[in-house]
Design an enzyme around this catalytic site. Structure first.
Site, PDB file in Angstrom:
ATOM      1  N   GLN A 176      48.161  39.300  46.949  1.00 37.82           N
ATOM      2  CA  GLN A 176      48.842  40.506  47.416  1.00 37.82           C
ATOM      3  C   GLN A 176      49.609  40.283  48.714  1.00 37.82           C
ATOM      4  O   GLN A 176      49.381  39.303  49.434  1.00 37.82           O
ATOM      5  CB  GLN A 176      47.827  41.630  47.615  1.00 37.82           C
ATOM      6  CG  GLN A 176      47.276  42.203  46.331  1.00 37.82           C
ATOM      7  CD  GLN A 176      46.473  43.459  46.594  1.00 37.82           C
ATOM      8  OE1 GLN A 176      45.260  43.448  46.516  1.00 37.82           O
ATOM      9  NE2 GLN A 176      47.158  44.546  46.914  1.00 37.82           N
ATOM     10  N   HIS A 177      50.523  41.203  48.985  1.00 34.18           N
ATOM     11  CA  HIS A 177      51.192  41.398  50.280  1.00 34.18           C
ATOM     12  C   HIS A 177      52.274  40.376  50.626  1.00 34.18           C
ATOM     13  O   HIS A 177      53.062  40.620  51.537  1.00 34.18           O
ATOM     14  CB  HIS A 177      50.196  41.402  51.447  1.00 34.18           C
ATOM     15  CG  HIS A 177      49.045  42.327  51.291  1.00 34.18           C
ATOM     16  ND1 HIS A 177      49.189  43.668  51.014  1.00 34.18           N
ATOM     17  CD2 HIS A 177      47.700  42.108  51.378  1.00 34.18           C
ATOM     18  CE1 HIS A 177      47.998  44.232  50.954  1.00 34.18           C
ATOM     19  NE2 HIS A 177      47.077  43.309  51.150  1.00 34.18           N
ATOM     20  N   ASP A 216      46.074  40.473  42.618  1.00 25.08           N
ATOM     21  CA  ASP A 216      44.845  39.784  42.208  1.00 25.08           C
ATOM     22  C   ASP A 216      43.614  40.685  42.277  1.00 25.08           C
ATOM     23  O   ASP A 216      42.746  40.631  41.391  1.00 25.08           O
ATOM     24  CB  ASP A 216      44.630  38.496  43.008  1.00 25.08           C
ATOM     25  CG  ASP A 216      44.700  38.686  44.517  1.00 25.08           C
ATOM     26  OD1 ASP A 216      44.852  39.838  44.985  1.00 25.08           O
ATOM     27  OD2 ASP A 216      44.600  37.678  45.248  1.00 25.08           O
TER      28      ASP A 216
END
Length: 544
Positions: A85-86, A267
């Site tokens: 992520q991110h 994820d």
């Protein structure tokens, strides 16, 4: 004649590697897993990876999975990507990355995150609008860092993607994301967590068009100077059918162009699917994941509002509040290396030395929000056993994850002290769940029963369920539940080690902010950077 086996591929593109799971779409049997590593570079708080390497790793892992599964390429019917992520992926005019991606654990954007959190009406307003208060890990802060430090590159950007978005676009040629991964950007609107996005309800034109950009918050995009035209459309859910493989992707993977591609997700959201968490499965059941990061999360219908949690959307239309720490298995392994010990050589930190405490914040920390913190060791004596120091590193890492658990349960609308809630098992996943020292430390500090799922590749299995949902139209959480991927060994509760818990809590309280926050000069220089452990003579400890 027997029916030909239908195989789906679930891809887990994580920080350190790509794993591709070949799964029987009917039974959930894991046929094979292909793997390929990633390279992470950077110092002084920087953590970057080349997205082209992610694509190369995906191709390598998928080909290996299909080969090792012993099935013909024509048996593969669907694929979905779950990604870390991110991360900020910036594309140029040719559709390829302009620079290495800024990863979730890149802490250079801490000043930008703090500045953003103070705007828009402050943290409460951010919680209401996006479910999360900006911290260094969030994509919005990384975009602000890029604009401040590499303005020419920022001006040249023609597309902004998350890691899983980028890989899905390489597979299909379509720029699309899902509510789950989008909710980790801090520019995605809060209300989207409850939208009806479960299962493969969208068509290809819906995923690429009207179903998407309405969830982005236009005021936030204006605040951070991000043109919404640079962003992918938002599909209704991670199992939405986006399209099929492009000719180039099919050739690279050695698969037919008819393979269906799902929108995919982040994820953590995929792990929830793999565990059977969501509207069609378990709600309000907490999970602790022990990997490069430590996380605690649960699928819920309650709308979370806690500044210590990320108020994510799940990929099936529920919410996925999540607490995340930066320092978990890799940080503890670093202590084992410094001490010359095997990772399983740990003893409880309170034994043999009067009470050693380790706060293993080697990469700064996200929860608590201490992006410039360094590792801290205290309580050493002449007679301290090195194994106790290692055990204290385990305890400090586990404590940091578990202290978010009560906040998580409250965010689900539950009373953490209620007997039925207190006795609800923790599902323990990630690489650490396979280690004795990790498992026993979590049991001792949580005082709760544990379920350790037998399946090791839950992110990839969750992605495979999304792929199967895109092929068949079934709800992916219901599929994972039927496959049984979240079942495993049940470990009964042991009495909670209140003494150790309180000792660590006391040290954290006393050390914050004096020892765990940056000086004014350090903030001006971008923080301490790659943190060092407070000086300890590791060689003498290893010698006893």
């Amino acid at each position: 004649m027997p029916t030909r086996r239908s195989v789906v591929i679930g891809v887990d593109s994580s920080t350190q590697s790509t794993k591709a799971a070949a799964v029987d779409a009917d039974t959930g049997e894991l046929l094979a897993v292909g793997r390929a590593p990633h390279t992470v570079t950077g110092s002084a708080g920087a953590r970057e990876s080349d997205p082209e390497e992610w694509w190369t790793a995906l191709v390598t892992a998928v080909r290996a999975a299909v080969r090792d599964a012993g099935v013909p390429a024509g048996a593969v019917t669907g694929i979905a990507v779950a990604g870390q992520q991110h991360g900020l992926v910036t594309l140029g005019a040719d559709g390829r990355p302009l620079r290495p991606a800024l990863l979730w654990n890149d802490t250079r954007s801490a000043p930008q995150a703090a500045a953003l959190a103070a705007r828009l009406g402050g943290p409460v307003a951010w919680l209401e609008r996006t479910g999360s208060v900006p911290v260094a890990s969030m994509t919005a802060a990384k975009w602000q860092w890029l604009r401040a430090h590499e303005p020419r590159r920022a001006e040249a950007v023609t597309g902004v993607r998350l890691p899983h978005d980028h890989l899905t676009e390489r597979l299909t040629g379509i720029a699309v994301t899902d509510p789950g991964d989008a909710s980790g950007t801090c520019w995605y609107g809060r209300g989207a967590g409850a939208r009806d996005g479960g299962g493969a309800k969208g068509a290809e034109d819906e995923a690429a068009g009207a179903g998407g950009s309405g969830a982005y918050d236009p005021e936030i995009l204006d605040l951070i100077g991000l043109d919404p035209a640079l962003l992918p459309a938002v599909a209704p859910g991670g199992a939405t059918r986006v399209g099929t493989l492009t000719a180039a992707a099919a050739e690279a993977l050695g698969l037919p162009r008819t393979v269906v591609v799902a929108a995919g997700t982040g994820d953590n959201m995929a792990a929830a699917v793999g565990l059977g968490l969501g509207g069609a499965g378990l709600l309000d059941h907490p999970v602790v994941s022990l990997g490069t990061s430590g996380t605690v999360f649960a699928a819920t219908r309650a709308r979370p509002a806690d500044p210590g949690l990320a108020g994510f959307a799940a990929t099936d239309g529920t919410y996925l509040p999540l607490g995340c720490t930066l320092n978990c298995t890799l940080a503890v392994d670093r202590f084992a290396t410094l001490l010359g010990l095997d990772r399983e050589d740990a003893a409880p930190g309170g034994s043999g030395g009067g009470g050693v405490v380790v706060l293993p914040y080697l990469d700064g920390e996200r929860t608590p929000d201490l992006p410039h913190a360094a590792g801290l060791v205290t309580g050493l004596r002449h007679g301290t056993d090195p194994r106790s120091v290692l055990g204290a590193a385990y305890e400090g890492a586990a404590f940091t994850v578990l202290r978010a658990l009560d906040h998580l349960l409250a965010a689900c609308g539950l009373d953490p002290a209620a007997p039925d809630v207190r006795d609800r098992p923790l599902r323990l996943i990630g690489g650490g769940a396979r280690g004795r020292a990790w498992t026993e430390t979590v049991r001792r500090l949580s005082g709760r029963p544990l379920v350790v799922p037998a399946a090791e590749e839950l992110v990839a299995l969750g992605a495979a369920a999304l792929a199967a949902g895109a092929v068949t139209g079934a709800d992916p959480v219901a599929l994972s539940t039927a496959w049984g991927t979240g079942t495993g060994e049940i470990l009964p509760a042991v009495g909670r080690d209140e003494e150790t818990w309180n000792r660590i809590a006391g040290v954290l309280s006393a050390a914050t902010p004096t020892l765990l926050s940056p000086t004014v000069e350090e903030v001006g220089q971008g923080g301490r950077g790659e943190a060092d452990v407070v000086e300890v003579d590791a060689a003498s400890l290893a010698d006893g």
